[in-house]
Scaffold this motif. Structure first.
Motif, short mmCIF file in Angstrom:
data_model
loop_
_atom_site.label_atom_id
_atom_site.label_comp_id
_atom_site.label_asym_id
_atom_site.label_seq_id
_atom_site.Cartn_x
_atom_site.Cartn_y
_atom_site.Cartn_z
N TRP A 106 -3.82 38.34 -3.88
CA TRP A 106 -2.81 38.05 -2.85
C TRP A 106 -3.36 37.14 -1.77
N ASN A 107 -2.49 36.24 -1.33
CA ASN A 107 -2.76 35.33 -0.22
C ASN A 107 -1.45 35.25 0.57
N PRO A 108 -1.49 35.31 1.89
CA PRO A 108 -0.25 35.29 2.67
C PRO A 108 0.67 34.11 2.37
N MET A 109 0.14 33.00 1.86
CA MET A 109 1.00 31.86 1.52
C MET A 109 2.04 32.24 0.46
N TYR A 110 1.75 33.26 -0.33
CA TYR A 110 2.68 33.66 -1.40
C TYR A 110 3.96 34.29 -0.88
N LYS A 111 4.01 34.58 0.42
CA LYS A 111 5.25 35.14 0.98
C LYS A 111 6.42 34.19 0.82
N ALA A 112 6.14 32.90 0.67
CA ALA A 112 7.21 31.92 0.43
C ALA A 112 7.94 32.23 -0.88
N TRP A 113 7.23 32.77 -1.86
CA TRP A 113 7.82 33.10 -3.17
C TRP A 113 8.13 34.59 -3.30
N PHE A 114 7.36 35.39 -2.57
CA PHE A 114 7.52 36.85 -2.65
C PHE A 114 7.69 37.40 -1.23
N PRO A 115 8.93 37.35 -0.71
CA PRO A 115 9.18 37.69 0.71
C PRO A 115 8.77 39.10 1.11
N GLN A 116 8.69 40.01 0.16
CA GLN A 116 8.30 41.39 0.51
C GLN A 116 6.79 41.58 0.50
N GLY A 117 6.06 40.49 0.42
CA GLY A 117 4.60 40.58 0.45
C GLY A 117 4.04 41.04 -0.88
N GLU A 118 2.81 41.51 -0.83
CA GLU A 118 2.15 41.88 -2.08
C GLU A 118 2.77 43.11 -2.75
N GLU A 119 3.62 43.82 -2.04
CA GLU A 119 4.33 44.95 -2.65
C GLU A 119 5.66 44.54 -3.29
N ASP A 120 5.98 43.26 -3.24
CA ASP A 120 7.22 42.76 -3.82
C ASP A 120 7.30 43.16 -5.29
N PRO A 121 8.38 43.80 -5.70
CA PRO A 121 8.49 44.24 -7.10
C PRO A 121 8.62 43.10 -8.11
N ALA A 122 8.84 41.88 -7.62
CA ALA A 122 9.00 40.74 -8.53
C ALA A 122 7.66 40.12 -8.97
N ILE A 123 6.54 40.56 -8.38
CA ILE A 123 5.24 39.94 -8.68
C ILE A 123 4.65 40.49 -9.97
N ALA A 124 4.05 39.57 -10.71
CA ALA A 124 3.24 39.93 -11.87
C ALA A 124 1.97 39.07 -11.84
N VAL A 125 0.95 39.58 -12.47
CA VAL A 125 -0.29 38.82 -12.64
C VAL A 125 -0.24 38.19 -14.02
N LEU A 126 -0.54 36.92 -14.06
CA LEU A 126 -0.60 36.20 -15.33
C LEU A 126 -2.02 35.64 -15.42
N TRP A 127 -2.69 35.91 -16.52
CA TRP A 127 -4.00 35.32 -16.71
C TRP A 127 -4.09 34.71 -18.10
N VAL A 128 -4.86 33.64 -18.16
CA VAL A 128 -5.05 32.91 -19.42
C VAL A 128 -6.49 33.11 -19.86
N GLU A 129 -6.64 33.60 -21.08
CA GLU A 129 -7.96 33.69 -21.68
C GLU A 129 -8.22 32.37 -22.38
N VAL A 130 -9.17 31.63 -21.85
CA VAL A 130 -9.45 30.29 -22.34
C VAL A 130 -10.09 30.36 -23.73
N GLU A 131 -9.56 29.54 -24.64
CA GLU A 131 -10.12 29.44 -25.99
C GLU A 131 -10.89 28.15 -26.19
N GLU A 132 -10.35 27.05 -25.67
CA GLU A 132 -11.05 25.77 -25.77
C GLU A 132 -10.54 24.83 -24.69
N ALA A 133 -11.30 23.77 -24.48
CA ALA A 133 -10.93 22.79 -23.46
C ALA A 133 -11.49 21.43 -23.84
N GLU A 134 -10.86 20.40 -23.31
CA GLU A 134 -11.37 19.04 -23.40
C GLU A 134 -11.37 18.49 -21.99
N TYR A 135 -12.37 17.68 -21.68
CA TYR A 135 -12.44 17.13 -20.33
C TYR A 135 -12.90 15.69 -20.35
#
Length: 171
Positions: A106-135
């Motif tokens: 959580w970062n306070p800037m997220y209140k723009a998307w989640f007005p109820q703060g970090e307790e907002d019921p609309a929040i989910a954590v999404l994480w990506v497990e990296v398999e490969e990359a090109e750079y």
């Protein structure tokens, strides 16, 4: 001309972490059931040391979440035009409503998307497990790159302009 590398394991993870550390926004691409693709900007959580997972906060009911339920494959595209660093990452996305993970990210800037703060019921954590990359990464400052581009044009491409590589996380 660019130097081409193939990195794996801890060396590859370290390289990915270095490349994305200061790039705050990734374009996340997911697959639609009809075979088309959707991309949207996502704010990367880069406070932790990179361990092969890239973290985001998202709405638990959104188009991307529905798409991920059908196909968890994602692509993350990062670009830092100023430093001429570009990275394309492939991986699998995961979702959670774990309140302790939400609190950690959580970062306070997220209140723009989640007005109820970090307790907002609309929040989910999404994480990506990296398999490969090109750079693609330039090896010098913008001014030096400009001189090298001119030299490469004059010499038929025999000047080192930077580095390109492929990273396989689980080789």
């Amino acid at each position: 001309m660019t130097e081409e590398k193939h990195l794996t394991g801890p060396e590859g993870l370290k390289k990915i972490g270095e490349l994305i550390k200061h790039i705050k926004i990734a374009m996340m691409t997911t697959a639609n059931p009809d075979g088309s693709f959707d991309s949207r900007p996502m704010a990367t959580q880069t406070e932790k040391e990179f361990d092969g997972k890239i973290w985001f906060l998202t709405r638990n009911e959104s188009g991307k979440v529905e798409e991920l339920k059908q196909d968890s494959h994602v692509s993350l595209l990062y670009a830092d035009q100023g430093d001429a660093k570009y990275i394309s990452i492939k991986g699998r996305a995961n979702l959670s409503r774990d309140r302790s993970a939400i609190h950690d990210l959580w970062n306070p800037m997220y209140k723009a998307w989640f007005p109820q703060g970090e307790e907002d019921p609309a929040i989910a954590v999404l994480w990506v497990e990296v398999e490969e990359a090109e750079y693609w990464e330039a090896s010098s400052s913008r001014l030096v790159r400009g001189v090298r581009y001119l030299a490469a044009a004059a010499t038929g491409g025999r000047v080192n302009l930077g580095e390109t590589g492929k990273i396989t996380v689980n080789a």
